[in-house]
Design an enzyme around this catalytic site. Structure first.
Site, PDB file in Angstrom:
ATOM      1  CG  ASP A  32      -2.189   0.808   1.015  1.00  9.53           C
ATOM      2  OD1 ASP A  32      -2.068   1.996   0.658  1.00  9.53           O
ATOM      3  OD2 ASP A  32      -3.288   0.262   1.179  1.00  9.53           O
ATOM      4  CG  PHE A 155     -18.756 -12.488  -5.423  1.00 11.03           C
ATOM      5  CD1 PHE A 155     -19.429 -11.659  -6.310  1.00 11.03           C
ATOM      6  CD2 PHE A 155     -17.942 -13.481  -5.941  1.00 11.03           C
ATOM      7  CE1 PHE A 155     -19.299 -11.826  -7.691  1.00 11.03           C
ATOM      8  CE2 PHE A 155     -17.801 -13.662  -7.314  1.00 11.03           C
ATOM      9  CZ  PHE A 155     -18.482 -12.835  -8.185  1.00 11.03           C
ATOM     10  NE  ARG A 157     -22.223 -12.254   3.113  1.00  8.38           N
ATOM     11  CZ  ARG A 157     -22.766 -13.182   3.899  1.00  8.38           C
ATOM     12  NH1 ARG A 157     -24.032 -13.097   4.244  1.00  8.38           N
ATOM     13  NH2 ARG A 157     -22.051 -14.191   4.345  1.00  8.38           N
ATOM     14  CE  LYS A 213     -18.506  -6.816  -6.510  1.00 11.10           C
ATOM     15  NZ  LYS A 213     -18.364  -7.301  -5.161  1.00 11.10           N
ATOM     16  CG  LEU A 259     -37.168 -10.270  -0.406  1.00  8.86           C
ATOM     17  CD1 LEU A 259     -38.330 -11.257  -0.526  1.00  8.86           C
ATOM     18  CD2 LEU A 259     -37.364  -9.133  -1.417  1.00  8.86           C
ATOM     19  CB  CYS A 269     -20.333  -2.321  -2.484  1.00 11.46           C
ATOM     20  SG  CYS A 269     -18.768  -2.629  -1.665  1.00 11.46           S
TER      21      CYS A 269
HETATM   22  C1  UGA Z   1     -22.280  -5.904  -0.916  1.00  6.77           C
HETATM   23  C2  UGA Z   1     -22.663  -7.285  -1.459  1.00  6.77           C
HETATM   24  O1  UGA Z   1     -23.673  -7.861  -0.633  1.00  6.77           O
HETATM   25  C3  UGA Z   1     -21.439  -8.196  -1.488  1.00  6.77           C
HETATM   26  O2  UGA Z   1     -21.789  -9.453  -2.058  1.00  6.77           O
HETATM   27  C4  UGA Z   1     -20.356  -7.525  -2.338  1.00  6.77           C
HETATM   28  O3  UGA Z   1     -19.165  -8.297  -2.394  1.00  6.77           O
HETATM   29  C5  UGA Z   1     -20.016  -6.171  -1.729  1.00  6.77           C
HETATM   30  O4  UGA Z   1     -21.212  -5.357  -1.696  1.00  6.77           O
HETATM   31  C6  UGA Z   1     -18.972  -5.516  -2.594  1.00  6.77           C
HETATM   32  O5  UGA Z   1     -19.280  -5.196  -3.749  1.00  6.77           O
HETATM   33  O6  UGA Z   1     -17.830  -5.407  -2.170  1.00  6.77           O
HETATM   34  P1  UGA Z   1     -21.869  -4.928   1.544  1.00  6.77           P
HETATM   35  O7  UGA Z   1     -21.690  -3.578   0.897  1.00  6.77           O
HETATM   36  O8  UGA Z   1     -20.907  -5.386   2.587  1.00  6.77           O
HETATM   37  O9  UGA Z   1     -21.860  -6.078   0.429  1.00  6.77           O
HETATM   38  O10 UGA Z   1     -23.304  -4.887   2.217  1.00  6.77           O
HETATM   39  P2  UGA Z   1     -24.691  -5.654   2.060  1.00  6.77           P
HETATM   40  O11 UGA Z   1     -24.786  -6.715   3.078  1.00  6.77           O
HETATM   41  O12 UGA Z   1     -24.926  -6.018   0.657  1.00  6.77           O
HETATM   42  O13 UGA Z   1     -25.696  -4.489   2.473  1.00  6.77           O
HETATM   43  C7  UGA Z   1     -25.788  -3.313   1.667  1.00  6.77           C
HETATM   44  C8  UGA Z   1     -26.860  -2.397   2.176  1.00  6.77           C
HETATM   45  O14 UGA Z   1     -28.151  -2.935   1.922  1.00  6.77           O
HETATM   46  C9  UGA Z   1     -26.820  -2.097   3.672  1.00  6.77           C
HETATM   47  O15 UGA Z   1     -27.024  -0.709   3.863  1.00  6.77           O
HETATM   48  C10 UGA Z   1     -27.974  -2.902   4.222  1.00  6.77           C
HETATM   49  O16 UGA Z   1     -28.522  -2.331   5.381  1.00  6.77           O
HETATM   50  C11 UGA Z   1     -28.956  -2.852   3.069  1.00  6.77           C
HETATM   51  N1  UGA Z   1     -29.916  -3.959   3.057  1.00  6.77           N
HETATM   52  C12 UGA Z   1     -29.490  -5.236   2.920  1.00  6.77           C
HETATM   53  C13 UGA Z   1     -31.277  -3.689   3.151  1.00  6.77           C
HETATM   54  O17 UGA Z   1     -31.691  -2.522   3.260  1.00  6.77           O
HETATM   55  N2  UGA Z   1     -32.174  -4.730   3.115  1.00  6.77           N
HETATM   56  C14 UGA Z   1     -31.760  -6.016   2.985  1.00  6.77           C
HETATM   57  O18 UGA Z   1     -32.636  -6.909   2.946  1.00  6.77           O
HETATM   58  C15 UGA Z   1     -30.404  -6.280   2.893  1.00  6.77           C
END
Ligand code: UGA
Length: 442
Positions: A32, A155, A157, A213, A259, A269
């Site tokens: 980095d 992928f 989270r 992706k 959902l 992301c």
């Molecule tokens: C997301 C994807 O889920 C990962 O698979 C991906 O690798 C990652 O982006 C990335 O591109 O690096 P992440 O940003 O860690 O992961 O978060 P998520 O768990 O996807 O949640 C995203 C947002 O959606 C959060 O603000 C969460 O509160 C919201 N959310 C999630 C909802 O409002 N409702 C849901 O049912 C699920």
């Protein structure tokens, strides 16, 4: 078999990938340009909150399998396998992704590659980037055509980063079908343990891997906005979106995950990825294919406004001079990430309308203060709620689910709670004398 590899970028993606690759037994050098970040990592300290990552980091530093450096020369000397894990944020004032960090890695690394090497891109990039970077690397590298660029999207989270890296749902590898000789074999060595566990391994062309992706994140964003659109209709018709989600979720073709209606998606992301996807489709002349994503984005943004309206209703029509408690600042639980956080966005909007807003989050206080220094912060949920006219629950931390409504009732001025993540038990709060409002449910 042990591989030697360098991982460029030690943010969320890079630091997790580097530590987990060492955990698999490989010898890893994290690279980095940020000296402070490297110093913290070298001391075994993860610069962000990610459950379980610090143990993996420490264990592998102690075992001598994981080191860090700022030196590209050292990286090129050490390894013939290179992973790019730097960020691709949204460009300022545009939808497109800023690729300058990814390009900088290739431009600095390639001229140092004198032996055959494989560069695996992990960062989320617009389709077409990998082919372009491959041509650039071959042109700049002394090893020329012996340098391959492959794309191996990530992928993971946040909150489950270690598990998702060590035991992914699938591994996708995009290679140049004409030029590639080694990338697939090298990937099979790197991911030998996952492949032994029968993790699906999909080898594709470069463009398909890049699109897998972006398509996955676009689908997840669409799923969330779909249920939030249903929440709007439920609100207009006195129906309950949580019951609706349970009921449609039993259909295996739909599925219940992702959902959850509420104040919508944020983070580093989903929001920027759907925008970059739209921008790229426009460049390719396929913009019509993705116009629906603009609506997905609109629905998502409307949830934040809706939450502000609900807060306003709860205090009788004007936020001016009211005291609002905000529980949750991270974009989701088990994270200290506040990038494009719906919770902080709502807190900021409410403050701009004249309310005194006090925020509490179990992990994201430091990052929130840096981003929104003008909000007030409290050291606990109870302190944030002291004297409040309304309590807003905006991130579904377990700590908030477990709040005893009777106890919190003693510190607030008015017992109004609005559940921005539909994570509380309405009956328990109502029994304790609170007015409860959810999102898409009464
Ligand atoms: C997301 C994807 O889920 C990962 O698979 C991906 O690798 C990652 O982006 C990335 O591109 O690096 P992440 O940003 O860690 O992961 O978060 P998520 O768990 O996807 O949640 C995203 C947002 O959606 C959060 O603000 C969460 O509160 C919201 N959310 C999630 C909802 O409002 N409702 C849901 O049912 C699920």
């Amino acid at each position: 078999m042990t591989c030697k590899m360098a991982v460029f970028g030690t943010g969320y993606l890079g630091a997790t990938h580097a530590a987990c690759m060492a955990e698999l037994g490989h010898e890893v050098l994290g690279v980095d340009v940020d000296v402070d970040k490297l110093a913290r990592l070298e001391a075994g300290e993860v610069p962000f909150f990610e459950p379980g990552l610090d143990e993996v980091l420490k264990r592998n530093i102690d075992a001598g399998r994981l080191r860090f450096t700022t030196s590209y020369e050292e990286a090129a000397e050490f390894a013939d396998i290179h992973f790019i894990g730097v960020g691709t944020p949204q460009k300022k004032g545009e939808f497109a992704a800023d690729l300058s960090y990814v390009e900088a890695v290739v431009d600095s690394l390639a001229p140092l590659l004198t032996r055959p090497a494989v560069i695996f891109g992990k960062s989320t990039v617009p389709v077409g980037t990998a082919a372009r970077l491959g041509a650039r690397a071959r042109q700049l590298a002394p090893a020329g055509d012996e340098v391959e660029v492959a794309w191996n999207p990530e992928f993971l989270r946040e909150g489950f980063a270690v598990k998702d890296t060590l035991h992914p749902d699938r591994i996708v590898l995009g290679i140049d079908p004409v030029r590639s000789h080694r990338a697939e074999d090298v990937a099979r060595e790197v991911y030998a343990q996952q492949l032994q566990e029968d993790t699906p391994f999909l080898v594709t062309d470069l463009a398909t891997a890049e699109l897998v992706k972006t398509a996955a994140n676009a689908f997840l964003a669409t799923k969330i906005s779909f249920i939030n659109a249903m929440a709007e209709v439920c609100e207009a018709s006195s129906a309950d979106v949580t019951v609706l989600a349970d009921a449609i979720g039993h259909d295996a073709r739909i599925g219940r995950r992702f959902l959850n209606a509420g104040i919508g998606f944020g983070g580093g992301c989903l929001p920027k990825d759907i925008r970059a996807f739209m921008a790229r489709a426009g460049e390719l002349g396929a913009d019509q294919a993705l116009t629906f994503l603009r609506e997905v984005d609109n629905i998502n943004m409307r949830r934040r406004t809706r939450m502000v309206e609900l807060a306003k209703d709860a205090v009788g029509g004007s936020l001016l001079g009211t005291r609002i408690a905000v529980l949750g600042a991270a974009f989701k639980p088990d994270s200290d990430d506040v990038r494009d956080s719906p919770a902080l966005n709502v807190a900021g909007q409410i403050q701009l309308q004249g309310a005194a807003v006090t925020v509490y989050d179990p992990q994201a206080m430091k990052n929130s203060m840096a981003l929104f220094p003008t909000l007030s912060y409290a050291s606990s949920a109870v302190e944030a709620c002291r004297g409040a006219d309304v309590v807003l629950v905006l991130t579904e931390w377990n700590e908030f689910r477990q709040i005893v409504p009777q106890a919190l009732g003693n510190v607030v001025r008015n017992k109004h709670v609005i559940d921005g993540r539909n994570c509380l038990d309405p009956a328990a709060w109502r029994t304790a004398g609170w007015t409860y409002r959810g999102m898409g449910r009464l």
